[in-house]
Scaffold this active site. Sequence first.
Site, short mmCIF file in Angstrom:
data_model
loop_
_atom_site.label_atom_id
_atom_site.label_comp_id
_atom_site.label_asym_id
_atom_site.label_seq_id
_atom_site.Cartn_x
_atom_site.Cartn_y
_atom_site.Cartn_z
N GLU A 84 0.91 -1.14 0.02
CA GLU A 84 0.07 -0.09 0.02
C GLU A 84 0.91 1.21 -0.08
OE1 GLU A 84 -2.97 -0.02 -0.49
OE2 GLU A 84 -3.72 -2.10 0.25
N ASP A 113 -4.21 -10.13 -8.34
CA ASP A 113 -4.60 -9.11 -9.40
C ASP A 113 -3.47 -8.17 -9.94
OD1 ASP A 113 -4.53 -7.96 -7.00
OD2 ASP A 113 -6.59 -6.89 -6.76
N GLU A 147 -18.37 -7.18 -2.82
CA GLU A 147 -16.83 -7.56 -2.74
C GLU A 147 -16.94 -8.96 -3.39
OE1 GLU A 147 -14.13 -5.19 -0.60
OE2 GLU A 147 -15.00 -5.30 -2.47
N THR A 193 -1.38 1.08 -10.15
CA THR A 193 -2.60 0.28 -9.65
C THR A 193 -3.38 1.21 -8.67
OG1 THR A 193 -3.53 -1.79 -9.09
CG2 THR A 193 -1.79 -1.01 -7.67
#
Length: 540
Positions: free
Chosen positions: A82, A223, A316, A440
């Site tokens: 993150e 992903d 989700e 991303t």
Amino acid sequence: RERVRAMFYHAYERYLESAFPYDELRPLTCDGQDTWGSFSLTLIDALDTLLILGNVSEFQRVVNVLQEGVDFDIDVNASVFETNIRVVGGLLSAHLLSKKAGVEVEAGWPCSGPLLRMAEEAARKLLPAFQTPTGMPYGTVNLLYGVNPGETPVTCTAGIGTFIVEFATLSHLTGDPVFEDVARKALKALWKNRSDIGLVGNHIDVITAKWVAQDAGIGAGVDSYFEYLVKGAILLQDKELMSMFLEYNKAIKNYTKFDDWYLWVQMYKGTVSMPVFQSLEAYWPGLQSLIGDIDNAMRTFLNYYTVWKQFGGLPEFYNIPQGYTVDKREGYPLRPELIESAMYLYRATRDPTLLELGRDAVESIEKISRVDCGFATIKDLRDHRLDNRMESFFLAETVKYLYLLFDPDNFIHNDGSAFDVVVTPYGECVLNAGGYIFNTEAHPIDPAALHCCRKRREEQWEVEDLMREFYSLKKTKKFTFKRASNHGEGEGARDPEDASSEKGGEKRNTKKSSHSLLSCPSPSFNSKLAVLGQVFLDNT
């Protein structure tokens, strides 16, 4: 487009009033909280969105606020993934856009600058995580003390393979190869540990390289690894990264794709483990569009869009056979992925269905999620209960992709017809010509910037300098020299045909003898030397 702009400012102004300097706004209680560190994260994440909306004065103000207020020397356990995508990515993007935003940049820009130094400092804090036997990083690092002794060695695949865009950009701008090196090593370690049928799992032990969670799919936990193979390949013009993705793509189609949906399967056997669609998977049609697979992308996108229409958002998890939400996974935290895919596909097809999705998204988010203090996460799409959180990606990604979907003339969509020429310590380079690569977290990176700061390739410049010296000695006026590009050999140099005399509005002399020797139709370096070799021989 104007409704999207109003959404942005409703959320952004409430953050500044009620939550700054905390990371995120809590919209139901009108206060703030630190979530991923203590970086005023929403401000970093929203910075390039300000410029995309055309607000240069606020961009300039925030740049100053961040320089004065953000400190990475803090005793905080931060997510390596993150921190990279939001903080390093956000700062790099803002650094590369700062001249466009009217910020007074320092002499060596884009190869130096305060935001670049901040991005580098943040990235250096993450480097200890990569010191493992496999080169795959730990998931968490303490910004002051490095990796905690008791830190779990289990990291998700995306948390290992989502660094090449930011770290390669850092290496190219700063000249320090360590960032790109660790990112590549981590990517290749995942590739090396794929299963015999070509799939990767969800979580792996970074010490032993044993797969802990063996579910293979395109969604949560995996992903952005696939996303960064494609985007890294485009950014760096790297055939190896693209061939890795194309191999994965074959395995994904063979084992996980059913009727234009993608399921989760066991990575070694290929047997279905979860017949579930996750909202995070909605980035996939956009990624397919980047490799030109438009038909498959549109079919999958339309499947996902039916789910949106059913609920007014993407839960989700969505059970495909049952056609309904999965228990405890009914929420929608205002994620951007489906809108992101719509933006890419609209650029590729101009299909009006994609604008309808954009309009539906604006309607849903305004109707369900808007509160007096911003926009709240939707806790349950069935009854529209809200949660007291507004993730920073709402301003970084969701609003940005929506705005870009409805703003075809935005500078981000530049097709190369306009550009800026910047003089750096390493020669001229072209910037802002388009072709931006979004990380991303939707932070756009200008791929041309990666060619601005490399040291000159000695052979090219030495020959040019010798030629210049020779002709100044001869005092001949017949020849004019331009820096010529050999298919990218001269870093960031423009096509000499386009670069014909700008100074003083000179016109190109049409006489044959005055044609620049260095602007032949891009011969290889060796043949250039052979053609010009007699010049040196005559004067040895």
